[in-house]
Design a protein around this motif. Sequence first.
Motif, mmCIF file in Angstrom:
data_model
loop_
_atom_site.group_PDB
_atom_site.id
_atom_site.type_symbol
_atom_site.label_atom_id
_atom_site.label_comp_id
_atom_site.label_asym_id
_atom_site.label_seq_id
_atom_site.Cartn_x
_atom_site.Cartn_y
_atom_site.Cartn_z
ATOM 1 N N SER A 200 0.836 -1.201 0.000
ATOM 2 C CA SER A 200 0.000 0.000 0.000
ATOM 3 C C SER A 200 0.874 1.256 0.000
ATOM 4 O O SER A 200 0.541 2.265 -0.624
ATOM 5 N N PHE A 201 2.023 1.168 0.677
ATOM 6 C CA PHE A 201 2.957 2.292 0.691
ATOM 7 C C PHE A 201 3.498 2.523 -0.717
ATOM 8 O O PHE A 201 3.559 3.663 -1.205
ATOM 9 N N ALA A 202 3.894 1.434 -1.378
ATOM 10 C CA ALA A 202 4.415 1.530 -2.738
ATOM 11 C C ALA A 202 3.377 2.186 -3.659
ATOM 12 O O ALA A 202 3.694 3.075 -4.453
ATOM 13 N N GLN A 203 2.159 1.723 -3.506
ATOM 14 C CA GLN A 203 1.080 2.249 -4.347
ATOM 15 C C GLN A 203 0.907 3.752 -4.155
ATOM 16 O O GLN A 203 0.672 4.492 -5.098
ATOM 17 N N LYS A 204 1.080 4.176 -2.907
ATOM 18 C CA LYS A 204 0.837 5.572 -2.556
ATOM 19 C C LYS A 204 1.926 6.509 -3.082
ATOM 20 O O LYS A 204 1.633 7.568 -3.612
ATOM 21 N N ILE A 205 3.204 6.110 -2.941
ATOM 22 C CA ILE A 205 4.269 7.086 -3.214
ATOM 23 C C ILE A 205 4.896 6.958 -4.599
ATOM 24 O O ILE A 205 5.569 7.874 -5.056
ATOM 25 N N SER A 206 4.718 5.805 -5.274
ATOM 26 C CA SER A 206 5.522 5.561 -6.468
ATOM 27 C C SER A 206 5.005 6.320 -7.689
ATOM 28 O O SER A 206 3.805 6.445 -7.902
ATOM 29 N N THR A 207 5.936 6.818 -8.501
ATOM 30 C CA THR A 207 5.551 7.345 -9.798
ATOM 31 C C THR A 207 5.611 6.219 -10.826
ATOM 32 O O THR A 207 5.056 6.319 -11.903
ATOM 33 N N LYS A 208 6.330 5.159 -10.443
ATOM 34 C CA LYS A 208 6.451 4.033 -11.372
ATOM 35 C C LYS A 208 6.652 2.756 -10.571
ATOM 36 O O LYS A 208 7.433 2.729 -9.625
ATOM 37 N N VAL A 210 7.640 -1.295 -10.848
ATOM 38 C CA VAL A 210 8.248 -2.304 -11.720
ATOM 39 C C VAL A 210 8.003 -3.661 -11.080
ATOM 40 O O VAL A 210 8.451 -3.914 -9.963
ATOM 41 N N PHE A 211 7.265 -4.528 -11.785
ATOM 42 C CA PHE A 211 7.011 -5.858 -11.245
ATOM 43 C C PHE A 211 7.996 -6.850 -11.853
ATOM 44 O O PHE A 211 8.081 -6.998 -13.068
ATOM 45 N N MET A 212 8.778 -7.488 -10.984
ATOM 46 C CA MET A 212 9.799 -8.433 -11.446
ATOM 47 C C MET A 212 9.435 -9.845 -11.028
ATOM 48 O O MET A 212 8.845 -10.071 -9.982
ATOM 49 N N ASP A 213 9.814 -10.795 -11.877
ATOM 50 C CA ASP A 213 9.640 -12.201 -11.528
ATOM 51 C C ASP A 213 10.731 -13.014 -12.202
ATOM 52 O O ASP A 213 10.994 -12.859 -13.392
ATOM 53 N N LYS A 214 11.395 -13.848 -11.443
ATOM 54 C CA LYS A 214 12.434 -14.757 -11.942
ATOM 55 C C LYS A 214 13.489 -14.065 -12.805
ATOM 56 O O LYS A 214 13.858 -14.543 -13.871
ATOM 57 N N GLY A 215 13.950 -12.931 -12.335
ATOM 58 C CA GLY A 215 15.063 -12.275 -13.028
ATOM 59 C C GLY A 215 14.665 -11.458 -14.230
ATOM 60 O O GLY A 215 15.534 -10.974 -14.965
ATOM 61 N N ASN A 216 13.377 -11.297 -14.456
ATOM 62 C CA ASN A 216 12.917 -10.468 -15.571
ATOM 63 C C ASN A 216 11.961 -9.402 -15.067
ATOM 64 O O ASN A 216 11.321 -9.579 -14.037
ATOM 65 N N SER A 225 -1.832 1.715 -13.053
ATOM 66 C CA SER A 225 -1.859 0.725 -14.129
ATOM 67 C C SER A 225 -1.419 -0.651 -13.641
ATOM 68 O O SER A 225 -1.806 -1.667 -14.194
ATOM 69 N N ILE A 226 -0.589 -0.694 -12.601
ATOM 70 C CA ILE A 226 -0.153 -2.002 -12.089
ATOM 71 C C ILE A 226 -1.133 -2.526 -11.036
ATOM 72 O O ILE A 226 -1.587 -3.653 -11.098
ATOM 73 N N PHE A 227 -1.445 -1.677 -10.065
ATOM 74 C CA PHE A 227 -2.227 -2.162 -8.933
ATOM 75 C C PHE A 227 -3.704 -2.329 -9.257
ATOM 76 O O PHE A 227 -4.382 -3.172 -8.687
ATOM 77 N N GLU A 228 -4.209 -1.515 -10.179
ATOM 78 C CA GLU A 228 -5.647 -1.561 -10.428
ATOM 79 C C GLU A 228 -5.997 -2.110 -11.805
ATOM 80 O O GLU A 228 -6.918 -2.908 -11.953
ATOM 81 N N ASP A 229 -5.225 -1.681 -12.800
ATOM 82 C CA ASP A 229 -5.662 -1.980 -14.167
ATOM 83 C C ASP A 229 -4.839 -3.068 -14.859
ATOM 84 O O ASP A 229 -4.982 -3.273 -16.060
ATOM 85 N N SER A 230 -3.956 -3.738 -14.139
ATOM 86 C CA SER A 230 -3.090 -4.699 -14.814
ATOM 87 C C SER A 230 -3.891 -5.843 -15.414
ATOM 88 O O SER A 230 -4.822 -6.363 -14.803
ATOM 89 N N THR A 231 -3.513 -6.223 -16.627
ATOM 90 C CA THR A 231 -4.171 -7.362 -17.273
ATOM 91 C C THR A 231 -3.227 -8.556 -17.324
ATOM 92 O O THR A 231 -3.603 -9.633 -17.767
ATOM 93 N N ASN A 232 -1.983 -8.338 -16.848
ATOM 94 C CA ASN A 232 -1.002 -9.422 -16.883
ATOM 95 C C ASN A 232 -1.338 -10.464 -15.819
ATOM 96 O O ASN A 232 -1.513 -10.144 -14.643
ATOM 97 N N ALA A 233 -1.442 -11.713 -16.232
ATOM 98 C CA ALA A 233 -1.860 -12.782 -15.317
ATOM 99 C C ALA A 233 -0.912 -12.916 -14.134
ATOM 100 O O ALA A 233 -1.346 -13.056 -12.981
ATOM 101 N N ARG A 234 0.390 -12.869 -14.404
ATOM 102 C CA ARG A 234 1.382 -13.056 -13.331
ATOM 103 C C ARG A 234 1.296 -11.926 -12.305
ATOM 104 O O ARG A 234 1.358 -12.146 -11.096
ATOM 105 N N THR A 235 1.179 -10.704 -12.795
ATOM 106 C CA THR A 235 1.079 -9.548 -11.901
ATOM 107 C C THR A 235 -0.146 -9.681 -11.013
ATOM 108 O O THR A 235 -0.071 -9.498 -9.796
ATOM 109 N N LYS A 236 -1.270 -10.036 -11.640
ATOM 110 C CA LYS A 236 -2.508 -10.145 -10.880
ATOM 111 C C LYS A 236 -2.402 -11.234 -9.815
ATOM 112 O O LYS A 236 -2.851 -11.051 -8.680
#
Lengths: 256, 245
Positions: A200-208, A210-216, A225-236
């Motif tokens: 929730s802190f990240a959501q509040k202060i970040s201008t950007k 970056v969601f990382m998984d397995k080195g990518n 766009s990440i916390f609310e509107d993401s359509t990426n299955a892994r992110t969700k």
Amino acid sequence: MLSIKDLRLSFKDNEILKGIDLEVNKGDVVTLIGPSGTGKTTLLRCINYLEKPAKGNIILDDLNIDYEKITKKEILALRRKTAMVFQQYNLFKNKTVIENVMEPQMIVQRKSRKEAYETSVEQLDKVGLIDKLESYPSQLSGGQQQRVSIARALALKPEVVLFDEPTSALDPELVGEVLKVIENVVSTGMTIVLVTHEMSFAQKISTKIVFMDKGNIVEEGSSKSIFEDSTNARTKEFLNHFNTNKLNVTKEEVYA
Amino acid sequence: MDVAYMIEIFPKLIMTLPITLLIIVVSAIFGLLLSIGVTYLRLKKLIIIGPILETYVSFMRSTPILIQLFLVFYGLPVLMNSLGFNAGDFGAITSSIIALIIFNGAYLSEILRPAYLSVERGQHEAADSLGYKPIEKFRKVIFPQLAPIALPGLGNAIIYLVHDTSLVFTLGVVDIMGQAKLMLANTYGENKIEMYLAIAIMYWLVCLSSDRIIKLLEHFTYLKRIKRKSKVKKTKVYKESVSIQ
């Protein structure tokens, strides 16, 4: 202002970072999120060369460094433009609070004792520790130590401040005071790269984010766009996990 | 027990004290310097030199100092000859000192290395991340944290060194122990107890004074802290000047 291209790093046969590209503009607050062991912290540590990438390129301000051919001079220059706040605070144990903040300025920036003192007092005042100047780190709580370490980093007036899970080692009730200090730092327009599990802190202060998984890097974009509107299955899936953890686990499930 | 005899022999024994002290001081200083170099290289974990140094440390720490003295005394001239240097005999005192330096280079390294390693990784990383040069990091961060841990061990090592010098008489050095042996031979073994008690007291006095020096050093690192506290007054003056602005 900070730009990383095709950053690769392996520990033995284990590829940790598989070609990371990251752009950070001046005044950005970029938060790296993702599951543990994904390489968020490693990526952050590459920025001031505490980890040695096998390949890649970093541009920071007027520095343009190829990690494969990095020289001692470039390492020093890179580190002097960045400042790191560690999960375990890492204050110098043999020095008092004020010395912890003063000494790097005197050694790295060759400031006079008086100048360094004034900057240090100013920074320590901002993090609310003006009455602890002569305490040793062992006499402080985790939250206080982390605030000192933030003051130490800011006193050097770096281009970028790197926060490596700054609240992960803290008692829950001390997390708030540190987050508040970080929020204040954000409000000064400082450029920040942050690794955290405080969603929730990240959501509040970040201008950007970056969601990382397995080195990518899986996905990056604005907080919304990440916390609310993401359509990426892994992110969700990852973010859902956070929600279920907080909301849906019943007492029965915990003790099952 | 003949106390009068002990008092009588004391001056004769003291005459040889400079030899013992010379061996102690020279071996301690150069042994420490050698051990610093050895520790530095060992910590680098070099491919070829690393294992060689580990073997050296293991060998020196595991073999009796008496044998090392003989090996250096008899072996070193042979080694030098086979390398093409016609060095001749080194003499008993020089051989003793060389043997003790080689021994302490290894022995002290096993005190310094763990002391260095006891400084947490995070302290290194903090200094690195702030942009300290390696030498600045060592001087300002690592050494001040390593010294209090290493000092007691080094103090003990000096006491062992004092004891070890009592063996150099076997090479023919006339130090305290050598003198005692000679005098015993002259009196056909009379008053053995008085003699050994007298030199025991002398070794004790030597150890006491070296102990005092180490305590003084420990006290010095402690004093520095006190001094720092007194700097508070100075910094308070700055504080006022800041608040005025």
